[in-house]
Design a protein around this motif. Sequence first.
Motif, short mmCIF file in Angstrom:
data_model
loop_
_atom_site.label_atom_id
_atom_site.label_comp_id
_atom_site.label_asym_id
_atom_site.label_seq_id
_atom_site.Cartn_x
_atom_site.Cartn_y
_atom_site.Cartn_z
N LEU A 6 34.43 -119.39 61.25
CA LEU A 6 34.57 -118.56 60.05
C LEU A 6 35.82 -118.97 59.27
CD1 LEU A 6 33.75 -115.00 61.51
CD2 LEU A 6 32.24 -116.47 60.17
N GLY A 7 35.93 -118.45 58.06
CA GLY A 7 37.08 -118.76 57.21
C GLY A 7 38.20 -117.77 57.41
N TYR A 8 39.02 -118.00 58.42
CA TYR A 8 40.15 -117.09 58.67
C TYR A 8 41.26 -117.29 57.64
CZ TYR A 8 37.74 -116.16 63.00
OH TYR A 8 36.79 -115.79 63.93
N THR A 9 41.21 -118.41 56.94
CA THR A 9 41.99 -118.60 55.73
C THR A 9 41.00 -119.00 54.64
OG1 THR A 9 42.39 -120.93 56.26
CG2 THR A 9 44.04 -119.36 56.99
N GLY A 10 41.40 -118.84 53.39
CA GLY A 10 40.51 -119.25 52.32
C GLY A 10 39.96 -118.10 51.50
N PRO A 11 38.90 -118.35 50.72
CA PRO A 11 38.45 -117.41 49.70
C PRO A 11 37.80 -116.14 50.22
CG PRO A 11 36.96 -119.27 49.81
CD PRO A 11 38.14 -119.62 50.66
N LEU A 12 37.41 -116.09 51.50
CA LEU A 12 36.79 -114.88 52.04
C LEU A 12 37.51 -114.41 53.31
CD1 LEU A 12 32.95 -115.50 51.59
CD2 LEU A 12 34.48 -114.14 50.17
N GLU A 13 38.79 -114.72 53.41
CA GLU A 13 39.51 -114.39 54.64
C GLU A 13 39.53 -112.90 54.93
OE1 GLU A 13 44.18 -114.27 53.58
OE2 GLU A 13 43.29 -116.26 53.46
N SER A 14 39.44 -112.06 53.91
CA SER A 14 39.47 -110.62 54.16
C SER A 14 38.20 -110.13 54.84
CB SER A 14 39.67 -109.85 52.84
OG SER A 14 38.58 -110.04 51.96
N MET A 15 37.12 -110.90 54.76
CA MET A 15 35.87 -110.52 55.42
C MET A 15 35.81 -110.98 56.87
SD MET A 15 32.98 -111.32 52.53
CE MET A 15 33.05 -110.66 50.85
N SER A 16 36.58 -111.99 57.22
CA SER A 16 36.44 -112.63 58.53
C SER A 16 36.76 -111.74 59.73
CB SER A 16 37.31 -113.89 58.59
OG SER A 16 36.82 -114.87 57.70
N PRO A 17 37.76 -110.86 59.67
CA PRO A 17 38.04 -110.04 60.86
C PRO A 17 36.86 -109.19 61.31
CG PRO A 17 39.93 -110.02 59.39
CD PRO A 17 38.82 -110.71 58.64
N ALA A 18 36.22 -108.47 60.40
CA ALA A 18 35.09 -107.62 60.80
C ALA A 18 33.90 -108.45 61.23
CB ALA A 18 34.70 -106.69 59.65
N MET A 19 33.70 -109.62 60.61
CA MET A 19 32.62 -110.51 61.03
C MET A 19 32.86 -111.00 62.45
SD MET A 19 32.07 -112.63 57.45
CE MET A 19 30.75 -113.69 58.08
N THR A 20 34.10 -111.36 62.74
CA THR A 20 34.44 -111.78 64.10
C THR A 20 34.20 -110.66 65.09
OG1 THR A 20 36.13 -113.27 63.23
CG2 THR A 20 36.29 -112.69 65.56
N GLN A 21 34.64 -109.47 64.74
CA GLN A 21 34.47 -108.34 65.64
C GLN A 21 32.99 -108.02 65.87
OE1 GLN A 21 37.38 -106.12 63.19
NE2 GLN A 21 38.24 -105.38 65.12
N GLY A 22 32.17 -108.20 64.84
CA GLY A 22 30.74 -108.00 65.02
C GLY A 22 30.15 -108.97 66.03
N ALA A 23 30.49 -110.25 65.88
CA ALA A 23 30.00 -111.27 66.81
C ALA A 23 30.53 -111.03 68.22
CB ALA A 23 30.39 -112.66 66.32
N GLU A 24 31.82 -110.74 68.32
CA GLU A 24 32.42 -110.53 69.64
C GLU A 24 31.84 -109.29 70.33
OE1 GLU A 24 34.16 -112.59 71.17
OE2 GLU A 24 35.51 -113.70 69.86
#
Length: 394
Positions: free
Chosen positions: A29-47
């Motif tokens: 995922l893009g933990y930096t970049g144009p959608l970094e604010s979305m990445s934490p919840a996406m990671t938590q969903g997968a995890e």
Amino acid sequence: MKKLLLATVATAALAGAASAEDAKIGISLGYTGPLESMSPAMTQGAEMAIKEVTESGKFMGGSKVTSVQVDNTCADAAASVAAVERLVTSEKVNGIMGGMCSGETIASLERVAVPNGMVMISPSATSPALTDIQDQGYFFRTSPSDARQGEVMSDIMNERGVKNAAVTYTNNDYGKGLAESFKRFYEEAGGTVTIMAAHDDGKADYSAEVAALAAAGGDALVVAGYVDQGGSGIVRGALDTGAFQTFVFPDGMMSDALVDRFGTELSTSFGQNPSAEGPTRDKFLEMTKAAGFDGNSAFAGESYDAAALLLLAMEAAKSTDPKVYKDQVMNVANAPGEKIGPGELAKGLELLAAGTDIDFVGATSVELVGPGESAGVYREVDFPEGRIHVVKLH
């Protein structure tokens, strides 16, 4: 560079020697970049899906699942290719939940995943170009194509009486594909696009772009961009100059970061993003609340479903080899079979182990069509009092 979220793997219960069928899932995922604010919840969903499967003790006869996260930057194709290459060659993952943005996903798929026979399931890469890509059966996505989103956006605008609009789009595969899809459906329905103008991300000043959009005019401005990059820059400039008061936001803009930035300034604006409703969605939201994150965050549900599909397909194939289990992804995602929702992955694993078909519904009413992409349900939203309000589903 922001630190990646810690992988959900380091528990005493998971210690011990690895068996041949233990699985490792890469999260790109893009933990930096144009959608970094979305990445934490996406990671938590997968995890959350990975943890649910591991703690069930029912995966591949009791094998464990671990995860490893890499930053694909969402925007830099070379960085994404390097990150995915690391997952495949160094980390030796058995499947990848990702990529995140369309351009880097295409690059990683063509240069790494397909040549190495690696399955990728993206929760958020939506470019129509991915529909026809020669993926040899290794690529799937739990978010719908922007060919569908363009049609939905056109329908919403017509229902709201917006007869002409300017369009700005981020200058990449995602932005171009969505803008072109929208233009085709909107004009077929009688709408007028006054201008189609690309913008580059990472600029400090968007006054020139806003001036060109203002000169073309329109009842609304469609912003097919990224909330953490040029999309918000365009909106800020348009509001400050009075060029536009009404904005139409597709999925790349639709997050809490949008309302945090603009709040009540969005009172006449609206948009759409992939979503679902019903008991399984409600269950997912209960689970995410208990886990300490917002399941309504963009693509969080799609990420849970992508990770779950990887592991369910492995169980169905009785193999963690992507070359083997890739042929089971569509089978576990669709009817016939017993429906499996969030929190029911243990049940799904049990049924598959017994040779019984399942129909994984997941958090987003999963149904994969064509070459392995979501059929697509969207929620229409607006922003009364500066908050996201769901109007209805399309």
